[in-house]
Scaffold this motif. Sequence first.
Motif, mmCIF file in Angstrom:
data_model
loop_
_atom_site.group_PDB
_atom_site.id
_atom_site.type_symbol
_atom_site.label_atom_id
_atom_site.label_comp_id
_atom_site.label_asym_id
_atom_site.label_seq_id
_atom_site.Cartn_x
_atom_site.Cartn_y
_atom_site.Cartn_z
ATOM 1 N N THR A 219 18.824 -28.505 -0.159
ATOM 2 C CA THR A 219 18.512 -29.023 1.178
ATOM 3 C C THR A 219 19.789 -29.294 1.961
ATOM 4 O O THR A 219 19.893 -28.987 3.150
ATOM 5 N N GLY B 195 19.170 -26.315 3.989
ATOM 6 C CA GLY B 195 18.007 -26.831 4.725
ATOM 7 C C GLY B 195 18.261 -26.771 6.229
ATOM 8 O O GLY B 195 19.374 -27.013 6.694
ATOM 9 N N GLU C 258 13.331 -26.868 2.589
ATOM 10 C CA GLU C 258 14.019 -25.809 3.333
ATOM 11 C C GLU C 258 14.031 -26.044 4.837
ATOM 12 O O GLU C 258 14.813 -25.451 5.566
#
Lengths: 178, 310
Positions: free
Chosen positions: B242, B246, B272
Amino acid sequence: MAKKKLLNKNAIAIILQRLACQLIENHNNFADTVLIGLQPRGVFLAKRLAHIIQNDYQVKDLKLGQLDITFYRDDFRRREEPLAANTTSIDFTIENKKVVFIDDVLFSGRSIRAALTAVQSFGRPSEIELLVLIDRRFSRHLPIQPDYKGFQVDAINQEKVLVQWQEQNKADAVYMVS
Amino acid sequence: MAGFSSQHLLGIKHITKQDIELIFDTANHFKEVINRPIKKVPSLRDITIANLFFENSTRTRLSFELAEKRLSADVINFSANQSSVKKGETLIDTVNNILSMKVDIVVMRHPDVGAGVFLSKHVNARIINAGDGTHEHPTQALLDAYSIKEKLGSIKGKNIVIVGDILHSRVALSNIFALQKLGANIKVCGPATLIPKHIKSLGVGVELNIDKALQWCDVANVLRVQHERMDIKYFPSVREYTQLFGINKARLNALNKDIVIMHPGPINRGVEITSDVADSKQAIILNQVENGVAIRMAIIYLLAEQIKNA
């Protein structure tokens, strides 16, 4: 291929005026009436008639749509050539309205049958009428007749009626091709 | 008008640019149809379609089923976890049994690569691949490309980055084929362990830095981290993924332009993509879902057209 002219530009202009007047006679100010041109070729006729009704007879707020019947045809998967769909645009309600279908040539009546089914997707009209420029008598496959007709043609099966519009073919004309 | 060039839709690789454009043109009309008060046309009233899902699916199965019903086809559904597959029946036997019930088109999702191609060679029906393992997911790619075209006007010359687990993604591969045929430039971005080794041979750029990738692109297609397909650990932790890959508001705000955000679903919110990005105006995730029905109607219609009525 023999090509015989049935109507010239002036004859078509007179017929369009008459059809426009007949529509006004029956529908007054078009408050409860919508015009729907059938794709592809009925749309030219519908636009012409709408133009006359609005400009020569000062009818305001005339509602004009166009309906494509490709997905409602009864010959899907029965033709050699694939069918290409056209745009449908009906951006008003037809619920409880009088609908006038407008097409260039009435032949077997199958397109009109498809249009009668297609238009139900947009609501329940109070009634539906049919206006055609050319009525080919004796060629109907279905019990469908026009309420307004511009010109009647008695043609045998191999003969074709060809309607040309200035917008697409440079000049208004109707031909019999055999 | 030329028809669809293939008898099946097994993948994007083997269809032409003209096929894709034909599907888009047809989908335009069906998109108008599904926004009518009555969203149904009678075209396929004498066609029967079997949806065979040997792998879990929610939105693809619903989308196909809705598309089939909007075309008035008769639909039968089958999912592997409640069938004879568990009793040892082979794929061809399963499908032939279903076809003896007079089925015209088979929509199949299967965990094995090439299952659709295999089936098309052994059974007499039109096959639509709804995802075969990590190989292709053609209808998803078509609806993604259609959604990009709808949003940006065209695809030619646009820069599109696909972010995430490229290695296990059939969406990525089909997207690459479809968008390249339509003239887009493609890069992939994700952890190096999740980028296939030979991806560059497809003419795709590789970018390991997400901020550089976002700065380059017009559209970011963010893929789901597919834990269920990962047999080993490909990255140390979800938290690290992340942080490094992300998509969040801060990353998007740092760009000097608004890019389009896509996601094929299902979303792992906070992994994500963050919720504020997924729900923002830049995201066209729900448009993708709506377009999915129109695209699938178009594909089914075009394949059904080839099944001539005897």
